[in-house]
Design a protein around this motif. Structure first.
Motif, PDB file in Angstrom:
ATOM      1  N   UNK A 103      38.776  22.038 -27.794  1.00  0.00           N
ATOM      2  CA  UNK A 103      40.032  22.767 -27.977  1.00  0.00           C
ATOM      3  C   UNK A 103      41.194  22.162 -27.205  1.00  0.00           C
ATOM      4  N   UNK A 104      40.973  21.034 -26.547  1.00  0.00           N
ATOM      5  CA  UNK A 104      42.029  20.416 -25.737  1.00  0.00           C
ATOM      6  C   UNK A 104      42.141  18.928 -26.029  1.00  0.00           C
ATOM      7  N   UNK A 105      43.334  18.406 -25.845  1.00  0.00           N
ATOM      8  CA  UNK A 105      43.574  16.969 -25.889  1.00  0.00           C
ATOM      9  C   UNK A 105      44.201  16.548 -24.568  1.00  0.00           C
ATOM     10  N   UNK A 106      44.414  15.258 -24.402  1.00  0.00           N
ATOM     11  CA  UNK A 106      44.900  14.739 -23.118  1.00  0.00           C
ATOM     12  C   UNK A 106      46.407  14.542 -23.129  1.00  0.00           C
ATOM     13  N   UNK A 107      47.041  14.944 -22.059  1.00  0.00           N
ATOM     14  CA  UNK A 107      48.457  14.625 -21.827  1.00  0.00           C
ATOM     15  C   UNK A 107      48.550  13.327 -21.036  1.00  0.00           C
ATOM     16  N   UNK A 108      47.705  13.186 -20.034  1.00  0.00           N
ATOM     17  CA  UNK A 108      47.673  11.981 -19.202  1.00  0.00           C
ATOM     18  C   UNK A 108      46.283  11.364 -19.285  1.00  0.00           C
ATOM     19  N   UNK A 109      46.097  10.232 -18.643  1.00  0.00           N
ATOM     20  CA  UNK A 109      44.753   9.678 -18.498  1.00  0.00           C
ATOM     21  C   UNK A 109      43.907  10.687 -17.719  1.00  0.00           C
ATOM     22  N   UNK A 110      42.620  10.742 -18.051  1.00  0.00           N
ATOM     23  CA  UNK A 110      41.751  11.781 -17.490  1.00  0.00           C
ATOM     24  C   UNK A 110      40.499  11.197 -16.838  1.00  0.00           C
ATOM     25  N   UNK A 111      40.001  11.920 -15.852  1.00  0.00           N
ATOM     26  CA  UNK A 111      38.631  11.759 -15.368  1.00  0.00           C
ATOM     27  C   UNK A 111      37.961  13.113 -15.559  1.00  0.00           C
ATOM     28  N   UNK A 112      36.856  13.131 -16.294  1.00  0.00           N
ATOM     29  CA  UNK A 112      36.203  14.387 -16.658  1.00  0.00           C
ATOM     30  C   UNK A 112      34.739  14.347 -16.237  1.00  0.00           C
ATOM     31  N   UNK A 113      34.306  15.424 -15.625  1.00  0.00           N
ATOM     32  CA  UNK A 113      32.891  15.598 -15.293  1.00  0.00           C
ATOM     33  C   UNK A 113      32.246  16.364 -16.442  1.00  0.00           C
ATOM     34  N   UNK A 114      31.357  15.693 -17.174  1.00  0.00           N
ATOM     35  CA  UNK A 114      30.811  16.297 -18.397  1.00  0.00           C
ATOM     36  C   UNK A 114      29.348  15.928 -18.582  1.00  0.00           C
ATOM     37  N   UNK A 115      28.630  16.803 -19.278  1.00  0.00           N
ATOM     38  CA  UNK A 115      27.228  16.549 -19.612  1.00  0.00           C
ATOM     39  C   UNK A 115      27.151  15.664 -20.851  1.00  0.00           C
ATOM     40  N   UNK A 116      26.225  14.696 -20.809  1.00  0.00           N
ATOM     41  CA  UNK A 116      25.997  13.814 -21.950  1.00  0.00           C
ATOM     42  C   UNK A 116      24.500  13.766 -22.247  1.00  0.00           C
ATOM     43  N   UNK A 117      24.193  13.492 -23.506  1.00  0.00           N
ATOM     44  CA  UNK A 117      22.802  13.270 -23.892  1.00  0.00           C
ATOM     45  C   UNK A 117      22.494  11.786 -23.722  1.00  0.00           C
ATOM     46  N   UNK A 118      21.448  11.472 -22.958  1.00  0.00           N
ATOM     47  CA  UNK A 118      21.082  10.076 -22.724  1.00  0.00           C
ATOM     48  C   UNK A 118      19.750   9.711 -23.374  1.00  0.00           C
ATOM     49  N   UNK A 119      19.008  10.717 -23.804  1.00  0.00           N
ATOM     50  CA  UNK A 119      17.684  10.483 -24.382  1.00  0.00           C
ATOM     51  C   UNK A 119      17.475  11.475 -25.507  1.00  0.00           C
ATOM     52  N   UNK A 120      16.569  11.147 -26.422  1.00  0.00           N
ATOM     53  CA  UNK A 120      16.325  12.043 -27.559  1.00  0.00           C
ATOM     54  C   UNK A 120      15.871  13.430 -27.112  1.00  0.00           C
ATOM     55  N   UNK A 121      15.243  13.492 -25.945  1.00  0.00           N
ATOM     56  CA  UNK A 121      14.791  14.800 -25.448  1.00  0.00           C
ATOM     57  C   UNK A 121      15.950  15.669 -24.954  1.00  0.00           C
ATOM     58  N   UNK A 122      17.140  15.078 -24.799  1.00  0.00           N
ATOM     59  CA  UNK A 122      18.300  15.848 -24.349  1.00  0.00           C
ATOM     60  C   UNK A 122      18.959  16.628 -25.487  1.00  0.00           C
ATOM     61  N   UNK A 123      18.567  16.341 -26.723  1.00  0.00           N
ATOM     62  CA  UNK A 123      19.169  17.027 -27.874  1.00  0.00           C
ATOM     63  C   UNK A 123      18.193  18.076 -28.397  1.00  0.00           C
ATOM     64  N   UNK A 124      18.626  19.321 -28.509  1.00  0.00           N
ATOM     65  CA  UNK A 124      17.719  20.394 -28.922  1.00  0.00           C
ATOM     66  C   UNK A 124      17.374  20.323 -30.401  1.00  0.00           C
TER      67      UNK A 124
END
Length: 494
Positions: free
Chosen positions: A244-265
């Motif tokens: 629901x948001x876009x960037x106004x400036x350059x960003x650093x974001x702390x976010x969860x990512x899927x790195x392995x197939x087991x990370x996706x439900x």
């Protein structure tokens, strides 16, 4: 301290892909400092850089865009929304004023220091006078060298960087370190997915809250309303919904990512038939669309179970990239022994419901590898290979690609024009179609031409997909040519 640029921003400024820039670093043509490059080193390595030099970058961006369906493309434009443009210009204007004030203070300080040194040169102490003169000479030398560094080429590059900051915001994710740009009026989530980054998300429409992440540095702007409620405590910590948001400036974001197939439900989604395209007498491209409130999360190269009302089902590789989990593509082979495929060729209708269950399988791209990659597909084994390739194009970290597509006859290359378009658009991509029947002797003869071109496979990642016999023959031959088993990835199709 010289100005440092991230690899993503540096590649964008000189109009090349990030993988091409990494080649320059690996060859020693360009040096890095803490994973970044200086403006002067960049210009030294690419002296022909011009403001309009973006041809290669535009080619890659076109490939990324064409991997997304037309309806989704209409949701975003190349230019940011006027409100976002105004916000970025306002922010940059404030930064400019602040920078000019700081610069003025430093200039005044230097002038005062210069005057003090000049006065000290008049004192009687010869040793102190000598030190003051040496300091004066050093200041003169530094001023001259600084003037040489800030030449027209540097000014032009920094001006281009400013324009790019207005047109597209740069995002860095922590703790992974992944980077991407937000184009047009895309949301942070949309831009991440298009860049091949597996951010955590669910509905992508502001209902589930799974894409919630913390904005550590930078400013964002809400571009759509959302039903999910973020607590006041989370708001104070900087949490936002990425969809629901876009960037106004350059960003650093702390976010969860899927790195392995087991990370996706495991997911169960009711989709609708959006398109049925019979590209050859034996090949049907089935396009399914999920509801807006429920998209499919998957890794490129994975498969799902498609199930019709009444229980008829089949297992199919997803042929589209994970950048758009709402619009899914499947390649159906009429010669396959599958009752759902047979029904699809004869009776499946637009708008009909199809249940999706999955994803499953571990035939996925080795995202941490920057080795050159060979992709080999037999017939409709092209489906998962296509997904892997589109994902690899989005990531832009692989040095080079070569696709070998084998089929029993010319009509077997049912998306031949697409592969040729990729080869025309990307300097790092090669495409070779090979006709061979699915028997051991014919396959070995066809594969011998590949092995002549790549006799030592020790430095490659190899991805193969097709019938069991094809997989067995290819594995046996490739492992005789120094290919480590850890660099060989396969998926058997029906």
């Amino acid at each position: 301290m010289p100005q440092l640029l991230s690899l993503s921003r540096a590649a964008r400024l000189v109009g090349i892909t990030r993988s091409a820039l990494q080649k320059s670093i690996q060859s020693g043509q360009l040096s890095t400092f803490e994973g970044k490059v200086t403006v002067t080193d960049l210009l030294r390595a690419y002296p022909e850089t011009q403001m309009e030099n973006t041809t290669m970058l535009e080619r890659v961006e076109r490939i990324k865009i064409e991997a997304i369906y037309e309806q989704r493309r209409s949701d975003t434009t190349t230019l940011p929304h006027p409100e976002i443009l105004m916000a970025r210009l306002t922010k940059l204007s404030k930064e400019l004023v602040s920078t000019k004030n700081e610069l003025k203070k430093y200039l005044e300080l230097i002038e005062a220091l210069w005057q003090k040194i000049t006065e000290l040169e008049q004192i009687e102490d010869a040793q102190l006078r000598s030190h003051c003169h040496a300091l004066y000479e050093w200041l003169v030398s530094e001023k001259q060298s600084y003037s040489q560094i800030i030449n027209e080429a540097v000014i032009q590059l920094l001006a281009k960087d400013t324009v790019l900051r207005i047109m597209a915001a740069h995002v860095k994710l922590i703790p992974s370190g992944h980077e991407f740009f937000i184009e047009g009026s895309a949301s942070i989530l949309e831009a991440a997915l298009q860049a091949g980054i597996a951010l955590n998300y669910g509905c992508s429409s502001g209902n589930c809250g799974l894409c919630k992440a913390r904005v550590v540095v930078g400013e964002v702007q809400k571009i759509r309303q959302h039903d999910y409620v973020i607590s006041e405590a989370e708001k104070l910590m900087g949490y936002k919904l990425m969809c629901a948001h876009t960037a106004i400036t350059d960003l650093i974001i702390e976010a969860e990512e899927a790195h392995h197939v087991t990370d996706i439900p495991f997911q169960q989604i009711e989709a609708k038939v959006k398109k049925l395209e019979k590209v050859t007498p034996d090949s049907l491209i089935l396009s399914l669309q999920t509801p807006r409130t429920k998209t499919l999360r998957f890794f490129a190269g994975q498969m799902v179970t498609l199930r019709l009302e009444g229980g008829l089902s089949g297992h199919y590789f997803i042929a589209s990239c994970p950048c758009d989990g709402r619009n899914l593509e499947f390649h159906l082979d009429q010669s396959a022994d599958n009752s759902l495929t047979e029904l699809a060729f004869k009776q499946l209708k637009l708008g009909q419901s199809v249940n999706i269950e999955g994803p499953k399988g571990d035939f996925v791209l080795q995202e941490n590898s920057t080795r050159p990659a060979l992709f080999m597909a037999y017939s409709h084994g092209f489906a998962p290979i296509k997904s892997l390739l589109e994902h690899a194009f989005a990531l832009d970290t692989i040095a080079s690609f070569h696709l070998y597509w084998l089929a029993s006859h010319e009509n077997g290359f049912y998306q031949n024009n697409l592969c040729r378009a990729w080869a025309d658009a990307l300097d790092s991509f090669q495409y070779t179609p090979l006709v061979a029947t699915n028997d051991e002797l014919s396959l070995k003869q066809a594969l011998s031409s590949i092995l002549l071109e790549y006799s030592d496979l020790s430095r490659f990642e190899v991805y193969i997909a097709g019938p069991e016999l094809f997989i067995t023959v290819v594995k046996g031959l490739l492992q005789q040519h120094q290919l480590p088993t850890t660099q060989l990835h396969s998926a058997a199709s029906a």
